[in-house]
Scaffold this motif. Structure first.
Motif, PDB file in Angstrom:
ATOM      1  N   GLU A 141      -8.644  -4.777  -1.046  1.00 18.40           N
ATOM      2  CA  GLU A 141      -7.682  -4.186  -2.377  1.00 18.40           C
ATOM      3  C   GLU A 141      -8.076  -5.718  -3.220  1.00 18.40           C
ATOM      4  O   GLU A 141      -8.423  -6.861  -2.736  1.00 18.40           O
ATOM      5  CB  GLU A 141      -6.303  -4.535  -1.578  1.00 18.40           C
ATOM      6  CG  GLU A 141      -6.277  -4.033  -0.766  1.00 18.40           C
ATOM      7  CD  GLU A 141      -4.855  -3.830   0.069  1.00 18.40           C
ATOM      8  OE1 GLU A 141      -3.896  -4.389  -0.424  1.00 18.40           O
ATOM      9  OE2 GLU A 141      -4.532  -3.510   1.068  1.00 18.40           O
ATOM     10  N   VAL A 161      -1.870  -2.829  -7.925  1.00 19.50           N
ATOM     11  CA  VAL A 161      -2.865  -3.116  -6.571  1.00 19.50           C
ATOM     12  C   VAL A 161      -4.069  -1.700  -6.957  1.00 19.50           C
ATOM     13  O   VAL A 161      -3.730  -0.273  -6.595  1.00 19.50           O
ATOM     14  CB  VAL A 161      -2.184  -2.888  -5.183  1.00 19.50           C
ATOM     15  CG1 VAL A 161      -3.507  -3.017  -4.578  1.00 19.50           C
ATOM     16  CG2 VAL A 161      -1.212  -3.986  -6.301  1.00 19.50           C
ATOM     17  N   GLU A 170       1.016  -1.598  -0.178  1.00 21.30           N
ATOM     18  CA  GLU A 170      -0.154  -0.189   0.084  1.00 21.30           C
ATOM     19  C   GLU A 170       0.395   1.184   0.363  1.00 21.30           C
ATOM     20  O   GLU A 170       0.188   2.445  -0.185  1.00 21.30           O
ATOM     21  CB  GLU A 170      -0.900  -0.003   1.577  1.00 21.30           C
ATOM     22  CG  GLU A 170      -1.657  -1.188   1.687  1.00 21.30           C
ATOM     23  CD  GLU A 170      -2.781  -1.364   1.979  1.00 21.30           C
ATOM     24  OE1 GLU A 170      -3.140  -0.315   2.819  1.00 21.30           O
ATOM     25  OE2 GLU A 170      -3.880  -1.651   2.882  1.00 21.30           O
ATOM     26  N   LEU A 230      -7.083   0.144  -4.461  1.00 15.73           N
ATOM     27  CA  LEU A 230      -7.286  -0.080  -3.662  1.00 15.73           C
ATOM     28  C   LEU A 230      -8.338   0.808  -3.158  1.00 15.73           C
ATOM     29  O   LEU A 230      -8.531   1.795  -3.569  1.00 15.73           O
ATOM     30  CB  LEU A 230      -6.109   0.684  -2.470  1.00 15.73           C
ATOM     31  CG  LEU A 230      -6.045   1.049  -0.973  1.00 15.73           C
ATOM     32  CD1 LEU A 230      -5.836   0.185  -0.633  1.00 15.73           C
ATOM     33  CD2 LEU A 230      -4.426   2.102  -0.872  1.00 15.73           C
TER      34      LEU A 230
END
Length: 68
Positions: free
Chosen positions: A45, A37, A17, A39
């Protein structure tokens, strides 16, 4: 591959993150990180390999139970 120096954490690392945001859509509730990723604003996620990470919402004070 991440063009930043130092490189962003990979999607498989525990600190994924911390990667930089490359696209942000707060009106839709998600951001795309440099490592691929997705988010979500609820802390969930979606990893590039399709793996889902469930939201990790902190419990507020109203959810704490104390022993009598």
């Amino acid at each position: 591959m991440c063009p930043h120096q130092p490189h962003c954490p990979s999607a498989g690392s525990p600190d994924r993150e911390a990667a930089l945001i490359t696209a942000s859509h707060p009106e839709q509730g998600w951001s795309l990180l440099c490592n691929g990723v997705l988010l979500f604003e609820d802390t969930g996620e979606l990893l590039p390999d399709g793996q889902i990470i469930a939201p990790r919402r902190p419990l507020g004070g109203e959810h704490i139970v104390t022993a009598a």
